[in-house]
Design a protein around this motif. Structure first.
Motif, PDB file in Angstrom:
ATOM      1  N   SER A 144      23.659  46.589  85.521  1.00 53.70           N
ATOM      2  CA  SER A 144      22.210  46.617  86.117  1.00 53.70           C
ATOM      3  C   SER A 144      22.349  47.612  87.237  1.00 53.70           C
ATOM      4  CB  SER A 144      23.285  45.419  87.553  1.00 53.70           C
ATOM      5  OG  SER A 144      22.239  45.218  88.276  1.00 53.70           O
ATOM      6  N   GLY A 145      20.588  48.591  87.467  1.00 58.78           N
ATOM      7  CA  GLY A 145      20.504  49.368  87.809  1.00 58.78           C
ATOM      8  C   GLY A 145      20.958  49.868  89.728  1.00 58.78           C
ATOM      9  N   ILE A 146      20.558  48.863  90.039  1.00 59.92           N
ATOM     10  CA  ILE A 146      21.083  48.451  91.720  1.00 59.92           C
ATOM     11  C   ILE A 146      22.225  49.199  91.788  1.00 59.92           C
ATOM     12  CG2 ILE A 146      21.306  45.734  91.825  1.00 59.92           C
ATOM     13  CD1 ILE A 146      20.267  45.841  94.520  1.00 59.92           C
ATOM     14  N   ASN A 147      23.509  48.121  90.766  1.00 58.58           N
ATOM     15  CA  ASN A 147      24.860  48.319  90.812  1.00 58.58           C
ATOM     16  C   ASN A 147      25.225  50.239  90.532  1.00 58.58           C
ATOM     17  OD1 ASN A 147      25.076  45.591  91.823  1.00 58.58           O
ATOM     18  ND2 ASN A 147      25.639  45.436  89.918  1.00 58.58           N
ATOM     19  N   GLN A 148      24.656  50.009  89.717  1.00 61.59           N
ATOM     20  CA  GLN A 148      24.845  51.877  88.843  1.00 61.59           C
ATOM     21  C   GLN A 148      24.530  52.619  90.527  1.00 61.59           C
ATOM     22  OE1 GLN A 148      22.449  52.359  85.526  1.00 61.59           O
ATOM     23  NE2 GLN A 148      23.305  51.035  85.061  1.00 61.59           N
TER      24      GLN A 148
END
Length: 251
Positions: A144-148
């Motif tokens: 997930s981009g937000i977690n990255q």
């Protein structure tokens, strides 16, 4: 800093921002693993009682063992209405519980803080019957981009950040040692949805996060706000997440 003190002053953000655990996982405890309304459970490192509340709602008796005063007092405020709730000022090495007094041990989002061998000895002492233990985490989906992007922000600003969940990895050597390499692994989807306030509270609830008095706190907070705006749709962000557990005996 003593690990038990790393969550000082974080109880409010923890309560507001930390998610529940997957309902399907909790249901499996009662349908597959023998939990019932008659069960006596020790939830070790129980914090503000996030996971314990889900057990109490099922009617079980839960000893919430938590050494941090702020977190334990918040749990008392949140959970004192449940007749099966008991707050204990103890820790993983010394729970203050009697020998052979509990049916199951759970520990949610906390095992990575424990001394493995001391916790294992204490687990054996307080458990009766099948001596089953459940090591539980909410784990971010790192595709997930937000977690990255969250990972990058924490790495940039937070000197104590070692990775999410204390840097513990799947089938971590600490888990393997605790269970003598004999355990079951389960996982359940548990996607999270946050408005801006809850997202910020979630982001500030980690033991590694900066506090208001820390250098660069304002810049850190600004980047978290920008991160929310980057991924928000209709004033909400979705965060990939799953509930995972390692289940075994400590005979």
């Amino acid at each position: 800093m003593d690990n038990t003190q790393k969550f000082n002053s974080l109880a409010n953000d923890y309560t507001a921002g930390r998610p529940d655990y997957a309902d399907a996982f909790v249901e499996s405890l009662y349908s597959k693993y023998g939990f019932s309304e008659q069960s006596v459970i020790a939830d070790i490192g129980s914090g503000t009682g996030k996971f314990a509340k889900q057990l109490l709602q099922k009617g079980s008796f839960v000893y919430c063992v938590e050494p941090n005063d702020d977190m334990r007092n918040t749990a008392i405020e949140e959970l004192s209405g449940y007749k099966g709730f008991r707050a204990i000022n103890g820790n993983a090495d010394e729970t203050k519980l009697k020998e052979g007094s509990v049916d199951f041990i759970t520990t949610a989002q906390a095992f990575h803080w424990f001394d493995v061998d001391s916790f294992k000895r204490e687990s054996r002492r307080i458990l009766r019957n099948d001596k089953m233990v459940f090591l539980i985490w909410n784990v971010r989906d790192m595709s997930s981009g937000i977690n990255q992007d969250s990972f990058k922000i924490y790495s940039k600003f937070c000197p104590n950040f070692k990775g999410f969940n204390g840097g513990i990895k799947k089938d971590d050597i600490r888990i393997r040692r605790y269970f003598d390499d004999s355990y079951e692994y389960v996982e359940f989807d548990n996607p999270l949805y946050y408005n801006k306030d809850k997202f910020i509270s979630r982001s500030l609830s980690g033991s590694y996060t900066l506090r208001k008095e820390d250098k660069n706190y304002s810049e850190f907070l600004n980047e978290l706000n920008e991160l929310f705006e980057k991924y928000a749709q209709d004033q909400m962000v979705a965060m990939g997440n799953k509930t995972v557990a390692y289940i075994g005996r400590v005979d």
